[in-house]
Design a protein around this motif. Structure first.
Motif, PDB file in Angstrom:
ATOM      1  N   ASP A 195       8.555  22.644   2.120  1.00  0.00           N
ATOM      2  CA  ASP A 195       8.126  21.464   2.865  1.00  0.00           C
ATOM      3  C   ASP A 195       8.139  21.732   4.361  1.00  0.00           C
ATOM      4  O   ASP A 195       7.225  21.329   5.078  1.00  0.00           O
ATOM      5  N   ASN A 248       7.082   9.237   9.781  1.00  0.00           N
ATOM      6  CA  ASN A 248       6.917   8.896   8.370  1.00  0.00           C
ATOM      7  C   ASN A 248       6.283   7.533   8.229  1.00  0.00           C
ATOM      8  O   ASN A 248       5.377   7.331   7.433  1.00  0.00           O
ATOM      9  N   ALA A 281       2.405   8.886   8.688  1.00  0.00           N
ATOM     10  CA  ALA A 281       2.204   9.127   7.263  1.00  0.00           C
ATOM     11  C   ALA A 281       1.749   7.852   6.574  1.00  0.00           C
ATOM     12  O   ALA A 281       0.845   7.874   5.740  1.00  0.00           O
ATOM     13  N   GLY A 282       2.349   6.694   6.963  1.00  0.00           N
ATOM     14  CA  GLY A 282       1.951   5.436   6.354  1.00  0.00           C
ATOM     15  C   GLY A 282       0.506   5.103   6.673  1.00  0.00           C
ATOM     16  O   GLY A 282      -0.268   4.720   5.802  1.00  0.00           O
ATOM     17  N   LEU A 304      -1.788   7.153   7.495  1.00  0.00           N
ATOM     18  CA  LEU A 304      -2.654   8.114   6.799  1.00  0.00           C
ATOM     19  C   LEU A 304      -2.814   7.720   5.341  1.00  0.00           C
ATOM     20  O   LEU A 304      -3.882   7.868   4.761  1.00  0.00           O
ATOM     21  N   ARG A 305      -1.711   7.185   4.787  1.00  0.00           N
ATOM     22  CA  ARG A 305      -1.791   6.802   3.382  1.00  0.00           C
ATOM     23  C   ARG A 305      -2.836   5.701   3.206  1.00  0.00           C
ATOM     24  O   ARG A 305      -3.616   5.713   2.260  1.00  0.00           O
ATOM     25  N   GLY A 306      -2.849   4.758   4.175  1.00  0.00           N
ATOM     26  CA  GLY A 306      -3.848   3.698   4.115  1.00  0.00           C
ATOM     27  C   GLY A 306      -5.254   4.270   4.208  1.00  0.00           C
ATOM     28  O   GLY A 306      -6.132   3.935   3.412  1.00  0.00           O
ATOM     29  N   ALA A 342      -6.114   7.202   3.496  1.00  0.00           N
ATOM     30  CA  ALA A 342      -6.374   7.993   2.297  1.00  0.00           C
ATOM     31  C   ALA A 342      -6.790   7.086   1.152  1.00  0.00           C
ATOM     32  O   ALA A 342      -7.677   7.425   0.369  1.00  0.00           O
ATOM     33  N   ARG A 343      -6.160   5.895   1.092  1.00  0.00           N
ATOM     34  CA  ARG A 343      -6.520   4.982   0.019  1.00  0.00           C
ATOM     35  C   ARG A 343      -7.973   4.554   0.163  1.00  0.00           C
ATOM     36  O   ARG A 343      -8.746   4.529  -0.799  1.00  0.00           O
ATOM     37  N   THR A 401     -10.105   7.344  -0.787  1.00  0.00           N
ATOM     38  CA  THR A 401     -10.141   7.502  -2.239  1.00  0.00           C
ATOM     39  C   THR A 401     -11.148   6.556  -2.852  1.00  0.00           C
ATOM     40  O   THR A 401     -11.946   6.930  -3.709  1.00  0.00           O
TER      41      THR A 401
END
Lengths: 186, 101, 664
Positions: free
Chosen positions: C167, C595, C599-600, C602-604, C606-607, C610
């Motif tokens: 990691d 994080n 990262a959060g 980016l997660r959005g 990414a969703r 997707t």
């Protein structure tokens, strides 16, 4: 007149037995009709003064090759075709259609050739067509085979050799039923 | 003798077409093979007819080659049929679709 | 000296890489020695080059063009090396410190199953770094830049079985990518402005000032240099991209020494100094650099105060020291910046190798609170570590004093007192955290037994803590010599007898840095119009004494808290400054912030991506695929394996051919 009658008989027998090759349900009959066709064609060769071709036709074709056919048919003991056909019937009918088209095209071609005025025809076709069939001398054929066609001739002999070996290898085990391959090797 | 040339050509065409249709029509592989022989014979007839009418020995020579090739073909082909029959218990062309794979 | 010999400097580590990478299985331990020899050879050439250039026996700059690499439209890139004074200096200490680390690794990595893999990566790492330093155009530099990033990923994640290591490697790689993006954008902008990527040509245009896009203070050049600085923050671990560096401690300790002391992290500073003429054109960028750097130094220094892992302390120390280097560059003192890189390589390399030596013999115990009293067992390590602490804390006459004090003085002289205060506070913290690490590790009572339970060592047959083998102590001693002596290479004018006299390195680097200095001087002249701020020698001496006093105070504070009144006083202090302690101990919650926010976020994204991918992209693809599938289903009937169907196809073809032959 006699020649023409004999010619007609041969033609008829050849055509009729060719049809019977296709229509006979059992392969043995088919093979016999095929022999008949070949013999008739041999007769036509004789009428054309082509004795050499006729002899080969009888000895090699009707004699050797057809015997091989008969032998295999007997060996496999094939009966009448039975069971439902798996493939679609379309192939047969489409085959008929395209076969007819093919025949029509070739007939048209020959008709064009035949009806063409003699003078305008290709120079090679015209002069001897009217004359009696010349006898092609055997030694001339032999000379051709040894000169112009010598490579093809040699290659054909190689081809035959390969065919013999191939046939032996392919059919070996099955011809000797009940004898295992190990027994053959030992 | 012209009638004989024309007649032979027409006869050869007829036999050739019969053989061709037989190939498409028959199911037994040996019968199909015999139809191939019919076609070869038709071709031979044309070769010899022209050879004789033109006094050309070449036609006869080609006829000899055709006969030889036919013999070789028959030998190998029939051996193949024996092999296939032993594997599949049939040589009916429509039941054999190994060429698909 | 034949200039072609310069080629050997990067080629030798490459050789080490190839030998160990391809034939390591058969070479075994000999592969390690081969790598050491190769790196040593590079170091010798580097030293000869540096000394020769210092003495003026080698005419610089030397250009070696190897081959045409790219020729696309107007863009033409040749692979070539440019060796000037700056390159010489970099080559000298990079190869020197690297070869010592290689030698050290022979002892440290002994018996490791991936011995040859390790040396292969190390060789590739040094090769990349040297290409970076030598490259005469930005793409060539970028190759080295990326190669260093890749190798850091490989080396940080070297302990494949360790869960955190992979990691940490990924983190280093990804964070570096963000910086690389900046570098790439800057490269494109430079190409747009000048039509070339050859560094010397670009610098020439920047100095000439004829290019409209490279106008001094212009928006374009400001954006361009900011992008470059983004690249630097990634590689050289500045705010906001410094988070990868402390995690990089997951790698073997020699790797940390190599990355933090000699190679990777210095790349950003090197880039900035190399392109100093460009940065000099953008005062706004310089100010940003200085502020970011001072903040980085302060934040990282404060975090280092409370870390328990000895390597983490050193890692944050590195970030903090890098902040000093950029601070120097930001206030226009490029020489001071690169000189700090130079001295830092020695004492930081020494600190890491010393820590590695401790970890190696203390059965991989890295927690400071569980160490202690190791001086008696490993005197050489202890003494050299202490020297390194003196150097980093800035006690004269060791190396760190001269380089750091020069930076502080230049910051003060530039008139940005806020930054100077941050720098001074950081200097105090530097002394505290480094001596804290020293006292907790080497002095006082040993806490190893207590931490591990009695008889732990005997049960495993390790025995007591002992001094490391010679392969490890020799590099320590050599680096200690460097840490003591390196500072004398660039004494401030004060020590040399006043104005007009410059230190050796300053004189040496003058040809490289003259354009930047002239640009800055010209601007200062226009702005101040003669009102030059002239600080007297007395002030300089006063400040110098002040920082020495700070360093000594740091030493005494650390001694009190970490040795005399340990652990009661430390606990009390932690209690009293509870929130500050938590802030420091939890590293200012930088990682948590990333994080949450990055990262959060980016997660959005990414969703969303997707969803787009699934319904729009895939929809289009599935339509195309469905059409193809339908077509093939239609065509599949043709291949049914039936000989007679094929014969029918044959017949159709014959018909067509006959038709064509007959009627055409």
């Amino acid at each position: 007149m006699l020649i023409q009658s004999i010619y007609g008989i041969f033609c008829f027998v050849a055509l009729f037995s060719a049809l019977l090759v296709v229509f006979s349900p059992h392969p043995v009959y088919g093979a016999l009709y095929l022999v008949t066709t070949m013999l008739s064609i041999a007769g036509l060769f004789v009428l054309m003064n082509a004795q050499l071709a006729a002899a080969f036709q009888v000895i090699v074709y009707a004699g050797a090759i057809m015997v091989l056919f008969m032998f295999v048919i007997m060996l496999l003991n094939l009966g009448r075709q039975d069971g439902p056909a798996v493939r679609t019937r379309g192939v047969r009918w489409w085959g008929l259609v395209f076969g007819g088209v093919f025949l029509a095209q070739v007939v048209a071609m020959v008709a064009q050739l035949v009806t063409r005025p003699v003078g305008a025809a290709a120079p090679s076709a015209a002069p001897s067509a009217a004359a009696a069939f010349a006898s092609v001398r055997i030694h001339e054929v032999a000379r051709l085979l040894m000169t112009d066609y010598v490579y093809a001739f040699e290659m054909t002999s190689v081809l035959l050799l390969i065919a013999i070996v191939g046939a032996v290898v392919l059919a070996r085990r099955q011809l000797v039923q009940g004898v295992s391959e190990e027994d053959l090797r030992s | 003798m012209t009638y004989m040339i024309h007649g032979n050509l027409i006869l050869a065409m007829a036999i050739f077409t019969i053989g061709m249709l037989g190939i498409l029509w028959k199911r037994n592989a040996i019968a199909i093979f015999m139809c191939v022989e019919l076609m070869l014979n038709a071709a031979n007839l044309v070769f010899v007819t022209f050879a004789q009418s033109l006094g050309q020995a070449r036609g006869v020579a080609v006829f000899l080659f055709v006969i030889t090739v036919a013999a070789a073909e028959a030998a190998v082909g029939l051996a193949l049929f024996i092999k296939v029959f032993n594997d599949k218990q049939t040589i009916e062309a429509d039941r054999l679709d190994m060429l698909q794979h | 000296m034949n200039p072609q010999l310069i080629l050997l400097i990067p080629v030798l580590p490459l050789l080490a890489f190839l030998a160990n990478g391809l034939f390591g299985r058969w070479l075994g331990r000999a592969g390690g020695w081969l790598a050491v020899l190769c790196m040593g050879g590079s170091a010798v050439i580097g030293a000869v080059l540096f000394i020769g250039a210092l003495g003026g026996r080698i005419a610089l700059p030397v250009d070696v063009t190897l081959w045409q690499w790219l020729a696309v439209g107007d863009l033409s890139v040749r692979v070539g090396f440019h060796v000037d004074q700056l390159t010489c200096l970099m080559l000298f200490f990079v190869t020197l410190v690297s070869s010592l680390v290689f030698l050290y690794s022979m002892g440290y990595m002994e018996g490791d199953p991936g011995f040859n893999r390790f040396f292969a990566y190390m060789g590739l790492f040094d090769f990349s770094m040297l290409v970076l330093v030598l490259g005469d155009s930005l793409p060539v530099m970028f190759v080295g830049w990326e190669g260093v990033g890749l190798c850091s990923y490989l080396l940080i994640g070297y302990y494949l079985a360790l869960p955190g290591a992979a990691d940490a490697g990924k983190k280093a790689f990804i964070v570096n990518r963000i910086g690389d993006f900046g570098f790439l954008v800057a490269m494109c902008m430079l190409f747009k402005a000048t039509g070339t990527l050859h560094i010397q040509t670009i610098l020439g245009e920047a100095a000439a000032g004829a290019n409209p896009l490279l106008r001094a203070g212009g928006a374009f050049v400001t954006a361009l240099t900011l992008m470059l600085f983004l690249g630097c923050t990634g590689k050289s671990a500045q705010i906001p991209l410094f988070v990868w560096l402390p995690d990089a401690m997951a790698g073997p300790t020699p790797v940390s020494a190599l990355i933090h002391a000699a190679t990777m992290v210095t790349a950003g500073v090197y880039l900035m100094v190399r392109l100093s003429a460009l940065f000099a054109l953008a005062p706004a960028t310089m100010l940003v650099v200085a502020i970011v750097a001072a903040l980085t130094a302060f934040v990282a220094g404060s975090i280092a105060l409370t870390q328990r892992d000895i390597k983490k302390v050193l890692a944050y120390s590195t970030v903090s020291q890098l902040g000093y280097m950029f601070l120097a560059c930001g206030v226009g003192a490029f020489v001071a910046g690169i000189f700090h890189v130079f001295t830092h390589a020695f004492f930081k390399g020494l600190l890491f190798l010393g820590a590695g030596s401790v970890i190696h013999s203390a059965h991989h115990e890295q927690d400071l609170f569980n160490l202690g009293g190791l001086r008696r067992a490993m005197p050489k390590t202890a003494v050299t570590f202490f020297i390194a602490c003196l150097a980093i804390a800035g006690i004269p006459p060791l190396a760190g004093f001269f380089s750091k004090d020069e930076i502080l003085w230049q910051t003060f002289a530039s008139g940005r007192l806020g930054l100077w205060v941050l720098g001074v506070v950081t200097a105090l913290m530097t002394a505290i955290y480094s001596f804290r690490a020293y006292f907790l590790t080497f002095e006082g009572e040993s806490r190893l037994e207590k931490a591990h339970g009695h008889g732990h060592g005997d049960a495993h047959g390790h025995g007591a803590v002992h001094e490391s083998p010679a392969t490890m102590t020799i590099p320590l001693i050599l680096l200690a010599v460097g840490a003591v002596g390196a500072g004398f290479l660039n004494l401030p004018p004060l020590f040399l007898g006043g104005e007009g006299k410059e230190g050796v390195v300053s004189t040496f680097l003058e040809p490289v840095l003259a354009p930047a200095r002239e640009i800055i001087a010209a601007r200062a002249h226009m702005a101040a119009a003669g009102e030059a701020v002239h600080h007297g020698a007395g002030l300089e001496v006063g400040l110098m004494l002040f920082s020495i006093a700070l360093a000594v105070a740091g030493l005494l504070l650390a001694r009190h808290y970490a040795l005399k009144a340990w652990p009661a006083a430390a606990d009390r202090a932690a209690h009293r400054f509870g929130s500050l302690y938590q802030l420091s101990y939890h590293r200012w919650w930088w990682d948590d912030f990333y994080n949450l926010a990055v990262a959060g976020g980016l997660r959005g994204v990414a969703r969303l991506a997707t969803w787009f991918d699934r319904w729009i992209i895939d929809g289009i693809l599935h339509t195309i695929g469905g059409l193809a599938s339908l077509g093939s289903r239609a065509l599949r009937g043709l291949q049914n394996g039936q000989v007679q169907s094929y014969a029918l196809g044959f017949l159709v073809g014959v018909n067509v051919v006959v038709w064509l032959v007959l009627w055409f």
